[in-house]
Design a protein around this motif. Structure first.
Motif, PDB file in Angstrom:
ATOM      1  N   UNK A  48     113.968  54.436   7.237  1.00 14.94           N
ATOM      2  CA  UNK A  48     114.687  54.548   8.510  1.00 14.94           C
ATOM      3  C   UNK A  48     115.538  53.313   8.819  1.00 14.94           C
ATOM      4  N   UNK A  49     116.532  53.534   9.657  1.00 13.08           N
ATOM      5  CA  UNK A  49     117.289  52.442  10.277  1.00 13.08           C
ATOM      6  C   UNK A  49     117.115  52.596  11.780  1.00 13.08           C
ATOM      7  N   UNK A  50     116.745  51.524  12.438  1.00 15.75           N
ATOM      8  CA  UNK A  50     116.470  51.594  13.868  1.00 15.75           C
ATOM      9  C   UNK A  50     117.364  50.628  14.623  1.00 15.75           C
ATOM     10  N   UNK A  51     117.571  50.951  15.885  1.00 13.96           N
ATOM     11  CA  UNK A  51     118.251  50.048  16.802  1.00 13.96           C
ATOM     12  C   UNK A  51     117.229  49.501  17.774  1.00 13.96           C
ATOM     13  N   UNK A  52     117.261  48.186  17.963  1.00 13.00           N
ATOM     14  CA  UNK A  52     116.307  47.485  18.821  1.00 13.00           C
ATOM     15  C   UNK A  52     117.081  46.704  19.866  1.00 13.00           C
ATOM     16  N   UNK A  53     116.550  46.652  21.077  1.00 13.53           N
ATOM     17  CA  UNK A  53     117.131  45.828  22.138  1.00 13.53           C
ATOM     18  C   UNK A  53     116.233  44.633  22.376  1.00 13.53           C
ATOM     19  N   UNK A  54     116.806  43.416  22.360  1.00 11.50           N
ATOM     20  CA  UNK A  54     115.984  42.217  22.520  1.00 11.50           C
ATOM     21  C   UNK A  54     115.707  41.936  23.986  1.00 11.50           C
ATOM     22  N   UNK A  55     115.043  40.807  24.263  1.00 16.72           N
ATOM     23  CA  UNK A  55     114.606  40.485  25.616  1.00 16.72           C
ATOM     24  C   UNK A  55     115.778  40.305  26.578  1.00 16.72           C
ATOM     25  N   UNK A  56     116.957  39.992  26.056  1.00 17.08           N
ATOM     26  CA  UNK A  56     118.141  39.818  26.900  1.00 17.08           C
ATOM     27  C   UNK A  56     119.009  41.064  26.958  1.00 17.08           C
ATOM     28  N   UNK A  57     118.530  42.161  26.376  1.00 19.65           N
ATOM     29  CA  UNK A  57     119.281  43.397  26.416  1.00 19.65           C
ATOM     30  C   UNK A  57     120.303  43.558  25.314  1.00 19.65           C
ATOM     31  N   UNK A  58     120.294  42.664  24.333  1.00 20.07           N
ATOM     32  CA  UNK A  58     121.253  42.729  23.245  1.00 20.07           C
ATOM     33  C   UNK A  58     120.710  43.611  22.119  1.00 20.07           C
TER      34      UNK A  58
END
Length: 416
Positions: A146-156
């Motif tokens: 799989x390829x996933x998209x993640x959002x970090x603690x700052x919303x990036x």
């Protein structure tokens, strides 16, 4: 949306740093795998499911975490006690049919989960707190993973390509939602109201056992009392949502009102200090149409959650982590693996055993078994083994032939 940077790569991506995620991470690090854990919250954080079962100790030991857990100072646990209309019975998990651990701990999950996560990091797993997985594309990652998209603690946002993803997100149920794997549970919609308090319980109470108290008028309404070290405990009530809706006020006021209806428990907590606002969850039972797929597997509560009555949640979670890590070890070694026969089917087998006992409990039939005045010691040891978490031990007739054996015992104990 900002342009994403070049995707990162990892061998194993784990979603969630709770017990199943942490244990899976440690087991995979023992194999030399590269492990990245994405956790949407910041540890330590509150969670329930605080009364472990002895079977779980095997998986903590396997993951190299046992010493840390033993030395943490958690409340020792050796069994479970049941109370109903003045009747009392208990099971000592050291006296059981199955071999293996007979003792464990009752833990504040904020501390326990954080401890396991730190042990996973010590083993070499990378954990990113306050990072949330927001999308997944199967077959687009490393080696068809799989390829996933993640959002970090700052919303990036950023992307990660993995060879395999393990969803250990618990009640967040990230992959089941994104991949539309959720199916309705066949259990009624139940809710739980719970808190931690300074219990003030005096002499004569066995703090080494979880206590399950049945409501005097409603056999399907029950309370848990889980003693912790230091004079505190976890207290909760479980009932169908419509029952809980009959009460007004805050969650704490509702819990206090229902506790007041059960004389034994009310008297036990007469000196308690209600110093923590109660919380409520409703509709926690969940299921999925499959536990694995192309490049992913679901661990623990992300796959299926039954009910808290026999404290099976953490044990199922750790069992799933152990099974999945074993299949991945063979898969990375180039062996042909079958995720259904090596993971899905065996995990569901134990869950089905727990499910039968949960259904018997809410039907009022299991209470007749455990409070029966003339109990066969060997059958009692078989039941004790399942209550201790050994729901995969097929030397136990109540595991090998759960439905038939349990139905026969229910019928026998129902006779006047």
């Amino acid at each position: 949306m900002a342009q994403l940077q070049k995707p990162e790569s990892t061998e194993i991506l784990i979603v969630g740093a709770g017990p199943s995620g942490a244990v899976a991470a440690a087991l995979l690090r023992q194999q030399g795998r590269q492990v990245l854990v994405i956790e949407r919250e910041q540890f330590p954080r509150f969670s329930i499911g605080e009364s472990l079962l002895p079977q779980s100790m095997q998986y903590l030991e396997q993951a190299g975490m046992l010493q840390a857990v033993v030395e943490a100072g958690f409340q020792f646990k050796n069994g479970a006690a049941f109370v109903h209309r003045g009747r009392y019975t208990d099971f000592d998990f050291r006296d059981k049919h199955s071999s293996g651990w007979g003792t464990t701990y009752q833990v504040q999950r904020a501390d326990f989960d954080h401890l396991l996560a730190k042990e996973a990091q010590r083993a070499g797993a990378q954990i990113r707190y306050r990072h949330a997985l927001t999308s997944v594309e199967l077959g687009a990652g490393e080696k068809g993973g799989p390829r996933v998209t993640v959002t970090d603690a700052d919303g990036h946002p950023y992307q990660v390509k993995a060879q395999f993803v393990l969803d250990a997100s618990g009640f967040g149920r990230i992959l089941p939602r994104l991949l539309k794997l959720e199916t309705p549970s066949n259990f009624p919609v139940r809710g739980a109201i719970f808190t931690h308090l300074e219990d003030g319980i005096g002499q004569g109470f066995d703090r080494n056992k979880i206590r399950v108290t049945v409501h005097p008028q409603h056999d399907d309404v029950w309370f848990w009392t889980i003693p912790f070290a230091g004079g505190r405990c976890s207290l909760g009530v479980v009932a169908e949502a419509r029952y809980l809706e009959r009460y007004g006020g805050t969650a704490t006021e509702v819990l206090q009102a229902i506790v007041a209806e059960e004389r034994t428990l009310h008297e036990l907590l007469a000196n308690a200090k209600w110093d923590t606002p109660a919380r409520q969850i409703v509709g926690y039972s969940a299921n999925v149409n499959r536990l694995w797929g192309q490049g992913y597997a679901l661990l623990g509560n992300a796959g299926e959650f039954l009910d808290p009555v026999f404290s099976s949640g953490v044990t199922i979670a750790l069992k799933s982590a152990s099974l999945a890590a074993g299949v991945l070890e063979r898969q990375f070694a180039g062996q042909a693996v079958n995720w259904q026969t090596e993971y899905g089917a065996p995990l569901r087998q134990g869950v089905a055993t727990f499910r039968a006992f949960v259904e018997s409990w809410y039907g009022g039939r299991f209470q007749k078994i455990i409070f029966h005045p003339d109990q066969d010691p060997e059958i009692r040891r078989m039941i004790s083994a399942i209550l201790a978490g050994y729901a995969w031990d097929q030397s136990n007739p109540y595991v090998l032939h759960t439905a038939r054996r349990l139905a026969a015992l229910e019928a026998l104990c129902a006779q006047p």
